[in-house]
Design a protein around this motif. Sequence first.
Motif, short mmCIF file in Angstrom:
data_model
loop_
_atom_site.label_atom_id
_atom_site.label_comp_id
_atom_site.label_asym_id
_atom_site.label_seq_id
_atom_site.Cartn_x
_atom_site.Cartn_y
_atom_site.Cartn_z
N ARG A 807 69.11 98.85 113.20
CA ARG A 807 69.74 97.62 112.71
C ARG A 807 68.84 96.39 112.90
O ARG A 807 68.77 95.53 112.01
N GLY A 808 68.16 96.28 114.03
CA GLY A 808 67.28 95.14 114.25
C GLY A 808 66.14 95.09 113.25
O GLY A 808 65.74 94.03 112.78
N PHE A 809 65.61 96.26 112.93
CA PHE A 809 64.52 96.36 111.96
C PHE A 809 64.99 95.91 110.57
O PHE A 809 64.31 95.12 109.89
N ILE A 810 66.15 96.38 110.15
CA ILE A 810 66.68 96.01 108.82
C ILE A 810 67.05 94.53 108.80
O ILE A 810 66.90 93.86 107.78
N PHE A 811 67.54 94.01 109.95
CA PHE A 811 67.87 92.59 110.03
C PHE A 811 66.64 91.74 109.71
O PHE A 811 66.73 90.74 108.98
N ALA A 812 65.49 92.12 110.23
CA ALA A 812 64.25 91.37 109.96
C ALA A 812 63.91 91.41 108.47
O ALA A 812 63.47 90.41 107.90
N LEU A 813 64.12 92.57 107.84
CA LEU A 813 63.83 92.69 106.41
C LEU A 813 64.78 91.83 105.58
O LEU A 813 64.37 91.21 104.59
N ILE A 814 66.05 91.79 105.97
CA ILE A 814 67.02 90.95 105.25
C ILE A 814 66.62 89.48 105.34
O ILE A 814 66.60 88.75 104.34
N ILE A 815 66.32 89.02 106.56
CA ILE A 815 65.85 87.65 106.75
C ILE A 815 64.61 87.39 105.89
O ILE A 815 64.46 86.35 105.24
N GLY A 816 63.70 88.37 105.88
CA GLY A 816 62.47 88.22 105.13
C GLY A 816 62.68 88.07 103.64
O GLY A 816 62.04 87.23 102.98
N VAL A 817 63.57 88.89 103.07
CA VAL A 817 63.85 88.81 101.63
C VAL A 817 64.48 87.46 101.28
O VAL A 817 64.11 86.82 100.28
N ILE A 818 65.43 87.02 102.09
CA ILE A 818 66.09 85.73 101.83
C ILE A 818 65.09 84.58 101.94
O ILE A 818 64.98 83.74 101.05
N VAL A 819 64.32 84.58 103.03
CA VAL A 819 63.35 83.50 103.25
C VAL A 819 62.24 83.57 102.21
O VAL A 819 61.77 82.54 101.70
N GLY A 820 61.80 84.79 101.86
CA GLY A 820 60.75 84.95 100.87
C GLY A 820 61.16 84.44 99.50
O GLY A 820 60.38 83.79 98.79
N THR A 821 62.39 84.72 99.12
CA THR A 821 62.90 84.22 97.84
C THR A 821 63.01 82.70 97.85
O THR A 821 62.60 82.01 96.91
N TYR A 822 63.52 82.18 98.95
CA TYR A 822 63.67 80.72 99.10
C TYR A 822 62.31 80.02 99.05
O TYR A 822 62.12 79.03 98.34
N SER A 823 61.33 80.54 99.82
CA SER A 823 60.05 79.85 99.93
C SER A 823 59.24 79.90 98.64
O SER A 823 58.52 78.96 98.32
N SER A 824 59.35 81.01 97.90
CA SER A 824 58.58 81.10 96.66
C SER A 824 59.04 80.07 95.63
O SER A 824 58.26 79.63 94.79
N ILE A 825 60.32 79.68 95.73
CA ILE A 825 60.85 78.67 94.80
C ILE A 825 60.70 77.26 95.35
O ILE A 825 60.24 76.35 94.67
N PHE A 826 61.06 77.07 96.61
CA PHE A 826 61.18 75.73 97.17
C PHE A 826 59.99 75.28 98.02
O PHE A 826 59.92 74.12 98.42
#
Length: 846
Positions: A807-826
């Motif tokens: 679960r901790g490993f997948i949590f990092a990936l979820i944060i990464g996808v959200i932050v990665g999508t946000y940062s590429s736009i904003f």
Amino acid sequence: KEVIKVIRAEVSNAYDRTLNILRSRIDRFGVAQPSIQPIAATGRIMVELPGIKEPERVRKLLQGTAELEFWETYKFNEISQYFGEANSKLAKIVGQSDAKQKIEAAKEEKSTEKKEESSSKDQTTEEETTSDLLKQIEESDTTATDQDASFAEYAKKNPLYAYLHPSFYQDKSGQYYAAQRAEVGYAAVQDTARINSMLKKVKNVFPRDLKLAWMVKPDPSRPDVVELIALKITTRDGSAPLGGGVVTNARQDYDANGKAEISMSMNSEGARIWKHLTANNINRQIAIVLDGYVYSAPNVNNEIPNGRSSISGNYSLKEAKDLANILEAGKLPAPAHIVQEAVVGPSLGHEAITSGLYSFIFAFIAILLFMILYYSRAGWVSNFALLTNMFFLFGVLASLGAVLTLPGIAGIILTLGMAVDANVIIYERIREEVRSGKGIQLAITDGYKNAYSAIIDGNITTLLVGIVLYIFGSGPVQGFATTLIIGILSSLFTAILISRIIFIWLLDKNKTVSFGNKVTLNAFSKINIKFIEKRKIFYALSGIIIAIGLTSLFTKGLNEGVDFAGGRSYVVRFDQKVNPDDIRADLAKVFEESPEVKTFGPDKQVKITTKYLINDESIDSDDKVETKLYEGLKGSFKNSITKEQFLSDSDGKLIGKLSSAKVGPTIADDLLKKSYMALSFALVMIFLYIAARFRKWQFGVGGLVTLAHDSLIAISMYSIFSGVLPFSLEIDQSTIAAILTIIGYSINDSVIIFDRIREYIGLHPKRDLKDNINSAVNSTLGRTFVTSGTTLLVLLAIFIFGGEIIRGFIFALIIGVIVGTYSSIFISTPVAYDLTKNKIPDTIKK
């Protein structure tokens, strides 16, 4: 004291070098993610290799010292007389031994008094000796054919020749002569140890510059016998004239007959010695010896001036590859021996593996359904391409002998996201062409044509990351890179080629092809958000999040797992079958953190690794940990057990603590340095590619700022939420894979937006840069929504149903996808804008 200090430093250095060389060999062995743990103060190294099906091959890989030597050789006709003398001397020794045995037997029949009186007498029986060596060989031949003479009787007269058949040949006239080759004879494989023992007894008979070594394996024509080679010592210290340290490159190759061999290149010093060595031994053999065994003894026909050579022999392709890998990695400074070997169960329990697999399948099916609902008939085409991609990916991984580890899972998830992304980019471009009034056939053609640039740029940047990480990375980094490279290549093939072929077939059959329904066809087409105007708001938001994260990192720090912090390891046996997940939960209560628990051998035995009190240097720290261990495990025994019984080290114990060790960190300093170096080089490659591809360094800087932004926030989340969320957020090997996944996902997203900005600037060169960027980003929102949404769907399913340990490993990936999508736009686009403003020239074309 100074001498002891130097010796200890050398021992420590040899241990560290052995660790590095073993890691290098294992990395070259395959794509399995290894776990290598130096066990402090014991001189031992623990190696865990998941999914290995050839243990014998691994043993050779780990224990071979790789001490490569090149030796001059004797011809047998030059030393044959010494073997005759050795045979005769051994015959006398055998006769003396037989006589002593007879005397002892006679003594036992006499009284004790007579035994003591006769015990000091030295009686020997003279044996008949043969002075002429050729006569001995003829006797050997006639004895072999004489049915009345027993082998035992012959072995008494010729102990050496009974087991070692010398290299004598008979000509047409019946005369025997010694062979003019380095092979002095051959023997059955099971007799080599006996012959070695005999030769030691008579070593004074042979010249001091003679050294004997066996061939490493039998010739296929005679699979039960091996040859003995005569090496010639030409140096004062008895070493080989040329060693393996001069080898700069070794690779598996094929000889003129198509058989596997190893080709080697030498440095300048080695080439000089090799030239001299071959020039002095024309028409003689030079033996290539590795770890005391002769791998080949080729005849030198000409001087070899360029330092190139090869090892040929009768071994398989796998053996040749392993040998080349061992030589390439270098020799061990000290011999390595396997002192313990066991089959270790998975870190993820069976239930966790099953639930994780089911959650992945559930999420994958959900993606397939979503694509059908969102893109109508075109969704079926993308689903077929996606399934084909997964088939190719797992097929290639299986053929390479890969195993499914957490970094591998990360690579597969990123591959899945990029495979969906490629189809989505194409479909969104086709829908734009349809909205502009083009017919479906022309829209498909132009849609693919316009999508190629974004797909290729996005995948090449991620592919560059994968290649750099594979070359410079190690362990989990290399495992992740392998999966990623294979996934990118298969995604490009299936998304671009297979889907296009299906559309061509459908149009040729006059089938209706639709890319959406009334609800989804124009989704996101009328959005007009002023991203550039609002960039300072998002700068501030990111700054606040990063500030909170840095504060947490400096004050609270990270919860380092065993991989980084080290820990204590215990092997415990129970009196009944136990579940590793239950043991982990019980120990988490007393250790106040979740330890690593694996089945170790039988299902009644587990291996527990914990970093509890690992930094406590007090004398009683081990006792404290063992007490906690007993308190946490005593309830798992069927019958009650006392602490003394649990901790007892008495031999033959059936239950309780069997062994313990204090282990060093899995990710040693050199592995961390390799990871940092690989990551830094990958970032430089990304910057150079983006700057060159988009002809503006500002885009490259925007991409790098985004990657630093995403990585920092993801790591900060581990610190901020550690101890807050009801699952472990330890920093371990899988964290590296999670960060790498975030980088790959984020840069792919940013490059696709950059590509659309470049296109808009080319189409509207006179329009204000701010307007071009806003329009470009708005036009990619549909693609961003679908790609990020499908990837998050997979991650959320695994996060909810995949089990506690992952679960901790997948949590990092979820944060990464959200932050990665946000940062590429904003973040990435506004940063590029602020660095450029209105300075982008009209020369930037589509």
